[in-house]
Design a protein around this motif. Structure first.
Motif, PDB file in Angstrom:
ATOM      1  N   ARG A 179      35.713  28.472  46.413  1.00 26.08           N
ATOM      2  CA  ARG A 179      35.427  29.441  47.474  1.00 26.08           C
ATOM      3  C   ARG A 179      35.614  30.857  46.932  1.00 26.08           C
ATOM      4  N   SER A 180      34.625  31.695  47.180  1.00 28.58           N
ATOM      5  CA  SER A 180      34.700  33.078  46.712  1.00 28.58           C
ATOM      6  C   SER A 180      35.600  33.902  47.625  1.00 28.58           C
ATOM      7  N   HIS A 181      36.432  34.711  47.022  1.00 30.97           N
ATOM      8  CA  HIS A 181      37.322  35.615  47.759  1.00 30.97           C
ATOM      9  C   HIS A 181      37.070  37.041  47.278  1.00 30.97           C
ATOM     10  N   ARG A 182      37.300  37.999  48.175  1.00 31.56           N
ATOM     11  CA  ARG A 182      37.145  39.391  47.797  1.00 31.56           C
ATOM     12  C   ARG A 182      38.522  40.012  47.577  1.00 31.56           C
ATOM     13  N   VAL A 183      38.660  40.754  46.492  1.00 27.35           N
ATOM     14  CA  VAL A 183      39.903  41.470  46.190  1.00 27.35           C
ATOM     15  C   VAL A 183      39.633  42.961  46.353  1.00 27.35           C
ATOM     16  N   VAL A 184      40.391  43.605  47.206  1.00 26.80           N
ATOM     17  CA  VAL A 184      40.237  45.045  47.426  1.00 26.80           C
ATOM     18  C   VAL A 184      41.594  45.715  47.203  1.00 26.80           C
ATOM     19  N   VAL A 185      41.635  46.685  46.323  1.00 28.15           N
ATOM     20  CA  VAL A 185      42.861  47.451  46.073  1.00 28.15           C
ATOM     21  C   VAL A 185      42.531  48.920  46.286  1.00 28.15           C
TER      22      VAL A 185
END
Length: 206
Positions: A179-185
């Motif tokens: 499953r693709s996840h989004r990482v936002v920093v």
């Protein structure tokens, strides 16, 4: 009652932004009837009834009880959530697009990322609520005070490198069932109004 509900329909967003309806929503953190709300908010009961019907029509309040008092049935409502967030999808045609002008040093791009975050997580929450499931997420909230703009730049570079290293280590494009996840920093100065002692804005090193 949900902790946070995401408003994704333009008509529901419009209903929630009406000042009287916003007051009613806040008051209905605890169940109440039109008569009770009229007393609490110093408004005519007929007006409260009208706004309650509109809020119920858009799913912002729900009926929790009907009480019989003589020849009258009193309807008791409560807000469907303790707080609400309006999804940027409400303004889909003009909502910011992070893919349009990606720039790690742009405040506008950071805002576009935040907008997409609200929209995507909001959509997940809405779907999970319907399916009575939980959403797997993770968040970090920290505060750091830099002595100089140079320190801030060095921190951002180290952080970007650390994230890129982790992503390359764990990303598996061909994983079956993955499953693709989004990482936002994000990194931004805290607005003066949110601080007890306003800080002097630091010079942009660019």
């Amino acid at each position: 009652m949900l902790d946070v509900a995401v408003i994704e329909e333009p008509a529901a967003a419009e209903a929630s932004l009406d000042p009287i309806r916003a007051r009613i929503l806040a008051a209905l953190a605890e169940p109440g009837s039109a008569a009770m709300l009229a007393g609490r908010l110093d408004l005519p009961r007929q007006k409260v009834n009208y706004h309650l019907k509109e809020l119920e029509r858009h799913g912002l309040v729900e009926l929790v009880e009907e009480r019989r008092k003589g020849n009258v049935t009193e309807r008791v409502y409560r807000a469907t959530a303790a707080s609400y967030v309006i999804s940027p999808s409400v303004l889909a045609a003009v909502s910011p697009d992070p893919a349009r002008s990606p720039d790690q040093l742009s405040a506008h791009w950071l805002l576009a990322l935040g907008s997409r975050l609200v929209q995507e997580v909001g959509s997940l929450l809405t779907g999970a609520a319907r399916a009575r499931q939980r959403v797997a997420t993770f968040g970090i909230d920290a505060e750091v005070r830099f002595a100089s703009a140079a320190d801030r730049t060095a921190f951002a570079e180290e952080l970007a490198h650390a994230v890129a290293t982790l992503v390359s280590r764990y990303h598996d494009e061909s994983a079956p069932g993955g499953r693709s996840h989004r990482v936002v920093v994000g990194l931004h100065q805290i607005p003066a109004a949110a601080q007890a002692a306003p800080a002097t804005p630091q010079e942009d090193p660019r």
